[in-house]
Design an enzyme around this catalytic site. Structure first.
Site, PDB file in Angstrom:
ATOM      1  N   HIS A  90       0.843  -1.186   0.000  1.00 49.36           N
ATOM      2  CA  HIS A  90       0.000   0.000   0.000  1.00 49.36           C
ATOM      3  C   HIS A  90       0.884   1.244   0.000  1.00 49.36           C
ATOM      4  O   HIS A  90       2.101   1.153   0.062  1.00 49.36           O
ATOM      5  CB  HIS A  90      -0.965   0.023   1.211  1.00 49.36           C
ATOM      6  N   CYS A 107       5.648   6.214   4.493  1.00 51.66           N
ATOM      7  CA  CYS A 107       4.450   5.510   4.023  1.00 51.66           C
ATOM      8  C   CYS A 107       3.880   6.132   2.753  1.00 51.66           C
ATOM      9  O   CYS A 107       2.995   5.545   2.123  1.00 51.66           O
ATOM     10  CB  CYS A 107       3.388   5.487   5.116  1.00 51.66           C
ATOM     11  N   HIS A 158       5.018   0.174  -0.569  1.00 56.10           N
ATOM     12  CA  HIS A 158       5.772  -0.649   0.379  1.00 56.10           C
ATOM     13  C   HIS A 158       4.801  -1.690   0.919  1.00 56.10           C
ATOM     14  O   HIS A 158       3.596  -1.580   0.707  1.00 56.10           O
ATOM     15  CB  HIS A 158       6.369   0.204   1.508  1.00 56.10           C
ATOM     16  N   HIS A 195       3.528  -4.741   4.011  1.00 62.36           N
ATOM     17  CA  HIS A 195       3.468  -5.153   5.413  1.00 62.36           C
ATOM     18  C   HIS A 195       3.042  -6.616   5.490  1.00 62.36           C
ATOM     19  O   HIS A 195       2.319  -7.106   4.624  1.00 62.36           O
ATOM     20  CB  HIS A 195       2.431  -4.328   6.194  1.00 62.36           C
ATOM     21  N   ASP A 216      -4.603 -10.754   0.259  1.00 61.84           N
ATOM     22  CA  ASP A 216      -3.289 -11.383   0.371  1.00 61.84           C
ATOM     23  C   ASP A 216      -2.521 -11.280  -0.943  1.00 61.84           C
ATOM     24  O   ASP A 216      -3.040 -11.626  -2.002  1.00 61.84           O
ATOM     25  CB  ASP A 216      -3.453 -12.854   0.764  1.00 61.84           C
ATOM     26  N   HIS A 217      -1.291 -10.771  -0.847  1.00 57.78           N
ATOM     27  CA  HIS A 217      -0.428 -10.541  -2.007  1.00 57.78           C
ATOM     28  C   HIS A 217      -1.068  -9.566  -3.003  1.00 57.78           C
ATOM     29  O   HIS A 217      -0.872  -9.688  -4.216  1.00 57.78           O
ATOM     30  CB  HIS A 217      -0.035 -11.858  -2.682  1.00 57.78           C
ATOM     31  N   GLU A 230      -0.404  -4.005  11.838  1.00 62.08           N
ATOM     32  CA  GLU A 230       0.328  -3.627  10.624  1.00 62.08           C
ATOM     33  C   GLU A 230       1.809  -3.924  10.800  1.00 62.08           C
ATOM     34  O   GLU A 230       2.500  -4.308   9.855  1.00 62.08           O
ATOM     35  CB  GLU A 230       0.115  -2.144  10.304  1.00 62.08           C
TER      36      GLU A 230
HETATM   37 NI    NI Z   1       2.578   1.143   5.471  1.00 59.48          NI
END
Ligand code: NI
Length: 136
Positions: free
Chosen positions: A14, A33, A39, A41, A79-80, A126
């Protein structure tokens, strides 16, 4: 009243940036961010439901059923994936953990209610140090 929690993990990309702000403003508010190239998580999702114990089964809900609901309505969708671009229930929302927790709650509320149990809490980590809890 008894509470039971099922945990799931997912990996997602995200960025936090408002399109109506310029890069300087986004960097000022969101720091790393706001990186334009995304990037990721490793998220942990905890879903807690509450209700009464079924006297026949001894269960509040079947955890295999809860796992399947979480996968169908949330994990398989995120997911992914890229939370900003790929996830239907995050469209038009800033991809913060706060907004994600509310959106996940909205995804799960009706399917969980069908079991007779009540959704109590959506908790999303997160990072290992940062988590959000939403109680509706
Ligand atoms: Ni982030």
């Amino acid at each position: 009243m008894i509470y039971i929690t099922r945990k799931a993990s997912f990996n997602a990309a995200h960025k936090l940036a408002r399109t109506d702000w310029d890069d300087d403003k986004n960097n000022e508010v969101y720091g790393k961010c706001a990186n334009p190239n995304w990037h990721g998580h490793n998220y942990w999702l905890y879903v807690t439901v509450k209700g009464e114990i079924n006297q026949e089964t001894g269960f509040l809900v079947d955890l295999k059923w809860l796992k399947d609901v979480m996968n169908t309505y949330v994990v398989d969708k995120v997911d992914h994936k890229n939370l900003n671009l790929d996830v239907d229930f995050m469209k038009g929302k800033l991809a913060s953990t706060e907004n994600l927790a509310v959106a996940v709650w909205d995804q799960l509320l009706a399917p969980i209610a069908e079991s007779g149990a009540v959704l109590h809490c959506v908790k999303i980590y997160e990072t290992e140090n940062n988590f959000v809890e939403y109680f509706g």
